[in-house]
Design a protein around this motif. Sequence first.
Motif, PDB file in Angstrom:
ATOM      1  N   TYR A   1       0.797  -1.220   0.000  1.00 42.78           N
ATOM      2  CA  TYR A   1       0.000   0.000   0.000  1.00 42.78           C
ATOM      3  C   TYR A   1       0.832   1.273   0.000  1.00 42.78           C
ATOM      4  O   TYR A   1       0.501   2.227  -0.710  1.00 42.78           O
ATOM      5  CB  TYR A   1      -0.962  -0.002   1.197  1.00 42.78           C
ATOM      6  CG  TYR A   1      -2.103  -0.953   0.994  1.00 42.78           C
ATOM      7  CD1 TYR A   1      -3.157  -0.632   0.146  1.00 42.78           C
ATOM      8  CD2 TYR A   1      -2.127  -2.184   1.633  1.00 42.78           C
ATOM      9  CE1 TYR A   1      -4.205  -1.510  -0.057  1.00 42.78           C
ATOM     10  CE2 TYR A   1      -3.175  -3.067   1.438  1.00 42.78           C
ATOM     11  CZ  TYR A   1      -4.219  -2.734   0.593  1.00 42.78           C
ATOM     12  OH  TYR A   1      -5.240  -3.595   0.397  1.00 42.78           O
TER      13      TYR A   1
ATOM     14  N   TRP B   1      -3.619  -6.282  -7.519  1.00 48.72           N
ATOM     15  CA  TRP B   1      -4.204  -4.944  -7.610  1.00 48.72           C
ATOM     16  C   TRP B   1      -5.276  -4.854  -8.693  1.00 48.72           C
ATOM     17  O   TRP B   1      -5.826  -3.777  -8.944  1.00 48.72           O
ATOM     18  CB  TRP B   1      -3.108  -3.911  -7.845  1.00 48.72           C
ATOM     19  CG  TRP B   1      -2.273  -3.733  -6.626  1.00 48.72           C
ATOM     20  CD1 TRP B   1      -1.165  -4.462  -6.277  1.00 48.72           C
ATOM     21  CD2 TRP B   1      -2.506  -2.825  -5.555  1.00 48.72           C
ATOM     22  NE1 TRP B   1      -0.699  -4.059  -5.057  1.00 48.72           N
ATOM     23  CE2 TRP B   1      -1.509  -3.051  -4.590  1.00 48.72           C
ATOM     24  CE3 TRP B   1      -3.468  -1.846  -5.316  1.00 48.72           C
ATOM     25  CZ2 TRP B   1      -1.429  -2.320  -3.415  1.00 48.72           C
ATOM     26  CZ3 TRP B   1      -3.390  -1.126  -4.142  1.00 48.72           C
ATOM     27  CH2 TRP B   1      -2.384  -1.365  -3.208  1.00 48.72           C
TER      28      TRP B   1
ATOM     29  N   ARG C   1      -8.368  -2.299  -8.946  1.00 44.84           N
ATOM     30  CA  ARG C   1      -8.252  -1.260  -7.918  1.00 44.84           C
ATOM     31  C   ARG C   1      -7.689   0.052  -8.461  1.00 44.84           C
ATOM     32  O   ARG C   1      -7.858   1.098  -7.828  1.00 44.84           O
ATOM     33  CB  ARG C   1      -7.380  -1.765  -6.774  1.00 44.84           C
ATOM     34  CG  ARG C   1      -8.063  -2.864  -5.979  1.00 44.84           C
ATOM     35  CD  ARG C   1      -7.133  -3.411  -4.915  1.00 44.84           C
ATOM     36  NE  ARG C   1      -7.830  -4.300  -4.008  1.00 44.84           N
ATOM     37  CZ  ARG C   1      -8.048  -5.592  -4.253  1.00 44.84           C
ATOM     38  NH1 ARG C   1      -7.655  -6.121  -5.387  1.00 44.84           N
ATOM     39  NH2 ARG C   1      -8.665  -6.340  -3.362  1.00 44.84           N
TER      40      ARG C   1
ATOM     41  N   GLU D   1      -4.483  -0.026 -16.268  1.00 47.03           N
ATOM     42  CA  GLU D   1      -3.942  -1.094 -15.431  1.00 47.03           C
ATOM     43  C   GLU D   1      -3.319  -2.165 -16.326  1.00 47.03           C
ATOM     44  O   GLU D   1      -3.993  -2.708 -17.184  1.00 47.03           O
ATOM     45  CB  GLU D   1      -5.121  -1.728 -14.682  1.00 47.03           C
ATOM     46  CG  GLU D   1      -4.962  -1.932 -13.232  1.00 47.03           C
ATOM     47  CD  GLU D   1      -6.245  -2.470 -12.620  1.00 47.03           C
ATOM     48  OE1 GLU D   1      -6.712  -3.548 -13.023  1.00 47.03           O
ATOM     49  OE2 GLU D   1      -6.779  -1.791 -11.731  1.00 47.03           O
TER      50      GLU D   1
ATOM     51  N   ASP E   1      -6.098 -10.408  -1.831  1.00 44.12           N
ATOM     52  CA  ASP E   1      -6.181  -8.980  -1.548  1.00 44.12           C
ATOM     53  C   ASP E   1      -4.930  -8.281  -2.044  1.00 44.12           C
ATOM     54  O   ASP E   1      -3.839  -8.862  -2.061  1.00 44.12           O
ATOM     55  CB  ASP E   1      -6.320  -8.735  -0.042  1.00 44.12           C
ATOM     56  CG  ASP E   1      -7.681  -9.144   0.491  1.00 44.12           C
ATOM     57  OD1 ASP E   1      -8.651  -9.121  -0.294  1.00 44.12           O
ATOM     58  OD2 ASP E   1      -7.765  -9.486   1.684  1.00 44.12           O
ATOM     59  N   ALA E   2      -5.103  -7.009  -2.434  1.00 45.10           N
ATOM     60  CA  ALA E   2      -3.967  -6.214  -2.887  1.00 45.10           C
ATOM     61  C   ALA E   2      -2.903  -6.167  -1.798  1.00 45.10           C
ATOM     62  O   ALA E   2      -3.202  -5.913  -0.635  1.00 45.10           O
ATOM     63  CB  ALA E   2      -4.422  -4.803  -3.236  1.00 45.10           C
TER      64      ALA E   2
END
Length: 176
Positions: A44, A72, A75, A83, A97-98
């Motif tokens: 993050y 990601w 997102r 992306e 999850d990212a």
Amino acid sequence: VRCGRARARREWRHPRTGSILRATDGEGAVTERRTIVFMPESAYGPTNNCIGIGKVLERRGHRVVFAAEASWKGRLEPLGFEERLVDLSPPPEGEQDAGQFWTDFITSTAPEFRRPTIDQLATFVEPVWRSLMDGARFCHVQLEGILDDVPPDVVVEEHPVVAVLAGQPPVTPITA
């Protein structure tokens, strides 16, 4: 004697493509749209740093593309960015999850920080750098494909190894 600001250099030649990069018009608008590819580490902090810089560049009229780790997915596009995803290792089964890799990694290595710093060189620092290098090697061909498909004028990397292995001279922001 003349007073005032020194005249700033207005253009530069891109080392790989040979295209000319021009400065802004002084009001923040670009005189020519450029493509900037961000390659953040899959965590993050580095990704959010790149998102902030990318939004400023996007508002100034540049094309911003993220070559991000596959967790990601979905997102970055809602934020207005293109992306392009890479895998740093064989993809896990199911959704992830990212930044999940680093969350798991920190959880599993937290006990190492109770040891003397000198001991952490072998038990923490070396494995972290090995993991970064392994991931960079694994995604190298994928990154080459992205850079061929989206020829960037600038690569901004928040990953200590990836851009070097991609053969592109990087810009590296400092995250504090």
